[in-house]
Design a protein around this motif. Structure first.
Motif, mmCIF file in Angstrom:
data_model
loop_
_atom_site.group_PDB
_atom_site.id
_atom_site.type_symbol
_atom_site.label_atom_id
_atom_site.label_comp_id
_atom_site.label_asym_id
_atom_site.label_seq_id
_atom_site.Cartn_x
_atom_site.Cartn_y
_atom_site.Cartn_z
ATOM 1 N N ASP A 141 -10.582 6.460 9.745
ATOM 2 C CA ASP A 141 -10.837 7.324 10.901
ATOM 3 C C ASP A 141 -10.164 8.688 10.750
ATOM 4 N N ALA A 142 -10.509 9.403 9.677
ATOM 5 C CA ALA A 142 -9.889 10.712 9.413
ATOM 6 C C ALA A 142 -10.868 11.834 9.741
ATOM 7 N N GLN A 143 -10.367 12.868 10.395
ATOM 8 C CA GLN A 143 -11.102 14.110 10.605
ATOM 9 C C GLN A 143 -10.247 15.203 9.977
ATOM 10 N N VAL A 144 -10.704 15.697 8.856
ATOM 11 C CA VAL A 144 -9.893 16.634 8.089
ATOM 12 C C VAL A 144 -10.323 18.069 8.426
ATOM 13 N N LEU A 145 -9.461 18.783 9.184
ATOM 14 C CA LEU A 145 -9.713 20.160 9.588
ATOM 15 C C LEU A 145 -8.639 21.109 9.066
ATOM 16 N N GLU A 146 -7.435 20.598 8.803
ATOM 17 C CA GLU A 146 -6.326 21.402 8.283
ATOM 18 C C GLU A 146 -5.712 20.673 7.085
ATOM 19 N N ASP A 147 -4.896 21.406 6.310
ATOM 20 C CA ASP A 147 -4.311 20.838 5.091
ATOM 21 C C ASP A 147 -3.303 19.729 5.407
ATOM 22 N N ILE A 148 -3.411 18.649 4.633
ATOM 23 C CA ILE A 148 -2.444 17.541 4.700
ATOM 24 C C ILE A 148 -2.031 17.254 3.268
ATOM 25 N N LYS A 149 -0.733 17.299 2.991
ATOM 26 C CA LYS A 149 -0.228 17.027 1.643
ATOM 27 C C LYS A 149 0.737 15.846 1.702
ATOM 28 N N ILE A 150 0.526 14.859 0.824
ATOM 29 C CA ILE A 150 1.384 13.671 0.729
ATOM 30 C C ILE A 150 1.704 13.468 -0.745
ATOM 31 N N SER A 151 3.003 13.321 -1.091
ATOM 32 C CA SER A 151 3.362 13.109 -2.492
ATOM 33 C C SER A 151 4.691 12.362 -2.592
ATOM 34 N N GLY A 152 4.965 11.854 -3.799
ATOM 35 C CA GLY A 152 6.234 11.186 -4.075
ATOM 36 C C GLY A 152 6.387 9.862 -3.339
ATOM 37 N N ILE A 153 5.335 9.077 -3.257
ATOM 38 C CA ILE A 153 5.370 7.812 -2.520
ATOM 39 C C ILE A 153 5.621 6.651 -3.493
ATOM 40 N N ARG A 154 6.579 5.774 -3.148
ATOM 41 C CA ARG A 154 6.875 4.554 -3.916
ATOM 42 C C ARG A 154 6.767 3.386 -2.954
ATOM 43 N N ALA A 155 5.911 2.419 -3.256
ATOM 44 C CA ALA A 155 5.744 1.265 -2.366
ATOM 45 C C ALA A 155 5.673 -0.017 -3.191
ATOM 46 N N GLY A 156 6.315 -1.059 -2.692
ATOM 47 C CA GLY A 156 6.293 -2.349 -3.367
ATOM 48 C C GLY A 156 7.595 -2.598 -4.102
ATOM 49 N N GLN A 157 7.498 -3.267 -5.229
ATOM 50 C CA GLN A 157 8.665 -3.613 -6.019
ATOM 51 C C GLN A 157 9.375 -2.364 -6.519
ATOM 52 N N PRO A 158 10.703 -2.369 -6.494
ATOM 53 C CA PRO A 158 11.426 -1.202 -7.019
ATOM 54 C C PRO A 158 11.171 -1.031 -8.506
ATOM 55 N N THR A 185 0.859 -1.181 0.000
ATOM 56 C CA THR A 185 0.000 0.000 0.000
ATOM 57 C C THR A 185 0.894 1.229 0.000
ATOM 58 N N GLY A 186 0.599 2.188 -0.872
ATOM 59 C CA GLY A 186 1.412 3.392 -0.967
ATOM 60 C C GLY A 186 1.308 4.276 0.264
ATOM 61 N N VAL A 187 0.081 4.579 0.700
ATOM 62 C CA VAL A 187 -0.131 5.461 1.850
ATOM 63 C C VAL A 187 -1.216 4.838 2.718
ATOM 64 N N GLU A 188 -0.921 4.661 4.001
ATOM 65 C CA GLU A 188 -1.926 4.189 4.960
ATOM 66 C C GLU A 188 -2.049 5.218 6.067
ATOM 67 N N LEU A 189 -3.219 5.775 6.225
ATOM 68 C CA LEU A 189 -3.460 6.782 7.254
ATOM 69 C C LEU A 189 -4.569 6.301 8.174
ATOM 70 N N GLU A 190 -4.352 6.515 9.472
ATOM 71 C CA GLU A 190 -5.367 6.131 10.447
ATOM 72 C C GLU A 190 -5.435 7.212 11.526
ATOM 73 N N ALA A 191 -6.630 7.525 11.927
ATOM 74 C CA ALA A 191 -6.865 8.546 12.954
ATOM 75 C C ALA A 191 -6.166 9.858 12.576
ATOM 76 N N VAL A 192 -6.444 10.344 11.369
ATOM 77 C CA VAL A 192 -5.817 11.558 10.843
ATOM 78 C C VAL A 192 -6.734 12.751 11.085
ATOM 79 N N ARG A 193 -6.121 13.880 11.434
ATOM 80 C CA ARG A 193 -6.867 15.120 11.606
ATOM 81 C C ARG A 193 -6.277 16.157 10.653
ATOM 82 N N GLY A 194 -7.096 16.860 9.898
ATOM 83 C CA GLY A 194 -6.629 17.868 8.958
ATOM 84 C C GLY A 194 -7.804 18.619 8.362
ATOM 85 N N ARG A 195 -7.538 19.548 7.415
ATOM 86 C CA ARG A 195 -8.602 20.291 6.735
ATOM 87 C C ARG A 195 -8.831 19.676 5.360
#
Length: 124
Positions: A101-118, A73-83
């Motif tokens: 379980d995300a509560q989005v109240l503030e900005d969250i930015k995620i990028s450039g993720i590589r997961a699994g086989q190279p 999995t590239g990104v796993e988020l749990e119990a996140v708070r943001g906008r």
């Protein structure tokens, strides 16, 4: 057939072919004009060898290869708070992003993720 599958099957198959041919020649000689007890001993021994190589071939063909690793999995988020959640540029062999379980109240930015086989060094 892959190289490992070929190697797994080629040696037992070649051995089986050689033992089968030797057994046929020994039976031919034993039932022909040369009535030697040693030829019949050779027939018995080659019959046992044939059984052994057949079992070897069967065992090698039924071996299971190593299981592949589970997809990543590239990104796993749990119990996140943001906008806002901004997820970009994710390369994964499985799920790109999993959020629980995300509560989005503030900005969250995620990028450039590589997961699994190279990545392969060769473009496809």
């Amino acid at each position: 057939m892959t190289g490992s599958a070929l190697a797994r099957v080629a040696a037992p198959t070649a051995t089986t072919a050689v033992v089968t041919t030797a057994l046929a020649i020994a039976v031919n000689l034993a039932t022909g004009q040369q009535h030697s007890v040693w030829l019949w001993v050779a027939v018995g021994g080659l019959t046992l060898a044939m059984f052994g190589t057949s079992m070897w071939l069967h065992h090698r063909q039924t071996e299971q290869p190593e299981p592949a690793p589970p997809p990543a999995t590239g990104v796993e988020l749990e119990a996140v708070r943001g906008r806002t959640i901004d997820i970009s540029d994710v390369r994964s062999t499985g799920t790109g992003a999993r959020i629980a379980d995300a509560q989005v109240l503030e900005d969250i930015k995620i990028s450039g993720i590589r997961a699994g086989q190279p990545e392969s060094p060769h473009p496809q």
